[in-house]
Scaffold this active site. Structure first.
Site, PDB file in Angstrom:
ATOM      1  N   ASN A  49     -65.578  31.212 -16.467  1.00 31.92           N
ATOM      2  CA  ASN A  49     -64.805  32.057 -15.565  1.00 31.92           C
ATOM      3  C   ASN A  49     -63.342  31.942 -15.972  1.00 31.92           C
ATOM      4  O   ASN A  49     -62.805  30.833 -16.065  1.00 31.92           O
ATOM      5  CB  ASN A  49     -64.974  31.594 -14.111  1.00 31.92           C
ATOM      6  N   GLY A  88     -63.133  34.704 -11.238  1.00 31.57           N
ATOM      7  CA  GLY A  88     -63.608  33.774 -10.218  1.00 31.57           C
ATOM      8  C   GLY A  88     -63.267  32.326 -10.517  1.00 31.57           C
ATOM      9  O   GLY A  88     -63.859  31.408  -9.937  1.00 31.57           O
ATOM     10  N   GLN A  89     -62.288  32.099 -11.416  1.00 34.08           N
ATOM     11  CA  GLN A  89     -61.917  30.725 -11.756  1.00 34.08           C
ATOM     12  C   GLN A  89     -61.198  30.069 -10.580  1.00 34.08           C
ATOM     13  O   GLN A  89     -60.322  30.684  -9.966  1.00 34.08           O
ATOM     14  CB  GLN A  89     -61.018  30.725 -12.995  1.00 34.08           C
ATOM     15  N   ASP A 117     -71.594  19.251 -12.023  1.00 33.58           N
ATOM     16  CA  ASP A 117     -70.780  19.969 -11.038  1.00 33.58           C
ATOM     17  C   ASP A 117     -71.043  19.388  -9.649  1.00 33.58           C
ATOM     18  O   ASP A 117     -72.190  19.109  -9.276  1.00 33.58           O
ATOM     19  CB  ASP A 117     -71.123  21.463 -11.062  1.00 33.58           C
ATOM     20  N   HIS A 142     -63.205  25.321 -18.586  1.00 34.43           N
ATOM     21  CA  HIS A 142     -64.508  24.660 -18.504  1.00 34.43           C
ATOM     22  C   HIS A 142     -65.629  25.645 -18.749  1.00 34.43           C
ATOM     23  O   HIS A 142     -65.546  26.816 -18.390  1.00 34.43           O
ATOM     24  CB  HIS A 142     -64.695  23.961 -17.150  1.00 34.43           C
ATOM     25  N   LEU A 143     -66.697  25.134 -19.372  1.00 36.67           N
ATOM     26  CA  LEU A 143     -67.923  25.888 -19.575  1.00 36.67           C
ATOM     27  C   LEU A 143     -68.930  25.388 -18.550  1.00 36.67           C
ATOM     28  O   LEU A 143     -69.169  24.183 -18.432  1.00 36.67           O
ATOM     29  CB  LEU A 143     -68.497  25.660 -20.977  1.00 36.67           C
ATOM     30  N   HIS A 144     -69.507  26.305 -17.795  1.00 34.26           N
ATOM     31  CA  HIS A 144     -70.605  25.948 -16.894  1.00 34.26           C
ATOM     32  C   HIS A 144     -71.912  26.045 -17.682  1.00 34.26           C
ATOM     33  O   HIS A 144     -72.179  27.071 -18.311  1.00 34.26           O
ATOM     34  CB  HIS A 144     -70.719  26.953 -15.738  1.00 34.26           C
TER      35      HIS A 144
HETATM   36  P1  5GP Z   1     -64.677  27.704 -11.567  1.00 41.75           P
HETATM   37  O1  5GP Z   1     -64.886  28.355 -10.230  1.00 41.75           O
HETATM   38  O2  5GP Z   1     -63.229  27.366 -11.794  1.00 41.75           O
HETATM   39  O3  5GP Z   1     -65.294  28.439 -12.722  1.00 41.75           O
HETATM   40  O4  5GP Z   1     -65.490  26.354 -11.514  1.00 41.75           O
HETATM   41  C1  5GP Z   1     -64.980  25.164 -11.016  1.00 41.75           C
HETATM   42  C2  5GP Z   1     -66.155  24.264 -10.756  1.00 41.75           C
HETATM   43  O5  5GP Z   1     -65.673  22.955 -10.597  1.00 41.75           O
HETATM   44  C3  5GP Z   1     -66.936  24.626  -9.484  1.00 41.75           C
HETATM   45  O6  5GP Z   1     -68.277  24.910  -9.819  1.00 41.75           O
HETATM   46  C4  5GP Z   1     -66.781  23.385  -8.623  1.00 41.75           C
HETATM   47  O7  5GP Z   1     -67.944  23.100  -7.875  1.00 41.75           O
HETATM   48  C5  5GP Z   1     -66.456  22.306  -9.637  1.00 41.75           C
HETATM   49  N1  5GP Z   1     -65.633  21.224  -9.110  1.00 41.75           N
HETATM   50  C6  5GP Z   1     -64.475  21.356  -8.406  1.00 41.75           C
HETATM   51  N2  5GP Z   1     -63.977  20.145  -8.109  1.00 41.75           N
HETATM   52  C7  5GP Z   1     -64.829  19.241  -8.656  1.00 41.75           C
HETATM   53  C8  5GP Z   1     -64.829  17.810  -8.666  1.00 41.75           C
HETATM   54  O8  5GP Z   1     -63.952  17.128  -8.154  1.00 41.75           O
HETATM   55  N3  5GP Z   1     -65.864  17.206  -9.315  1.00 41.75           N
HETATM   56  C9  5GP Z   1     -66.863  17.933  -9.927  1.00 41.75           C
HETATM   57  N4  5GP Z   1     -67.837  17.228 -10.534  1.00 41.75           N
HETATM   58  N5  5GP Z   1     -66.882  19.274  -9.922  1.00 41.75           N
HETATM   59  C10 5GP Z   1     -65.880  19.922  -9.299  1.00 41.75           C
END
Ligand code: 5GP
Length: 116
Positions: A89, A95-96, A33, A102-104
């Protein structure tokens, strides 16, 4: 809606923008991330652009299992022997922010509960 609109993650899959990729196979890719919330913060995504968990369908059964097992594999590879958290998310209240499923994987520190 089952197909995602083009997102930044599509560009990462196609290697059009750089990412620190830690795992890849024909169905999934995992990369660090860009804004880590823990010492280890890796995202596992399907190459198929499903927008969010809420859009997954019965036909995605095997893919969803593959993503979870990929998360386990990537966590092991990252040395998270003491445990880790896997978060999805989904949607606005989830909070997406990026609408490509995606899985964190979060690890390297003890996680608090409940999350915010
Ligand atoms: P969400 O908030 O949708 O669950 O998570 C999206 C995640 O994608 C966030 O943790 C954010 O930091 C990450 N992210 C967004 N843009 C990029 C990118 O261009 N490259 C990488 N490696 N991570 C990203």
């Amino acid at each position: 809606m089952s197909a995602a609109a083009e997102t930044i993650f599509s560009k990462i899959i196609r290697k059009e923008i750089p990412a620190d990729i830690v795992y890849e196979d024909n169905l999934a890719i995992a990369f660090k991330d860009v804004n880590p919330q823990a010492p280890v913060h890796i995202l596992v995504i399907p190459k198929e652009p499903i927008a969010q968990l809420a859009d997954a369908e019965s036909k995605d059964h095997a893919l969803m299992g593959h993503l979870l097992l990929t998360a386990k594999r990537v966590a092991e590879q990252a040395g998270l022997d003491n445990g880790y958290r896997v978060v999805i998310n989904s949607g606005v209240d989830g909070g997406q922010t990026v609408y490509h499923l995606h899985l964190h994987i979060l690890g390297g520190r003890a996680m608090a509960w409940p999350p915010g």
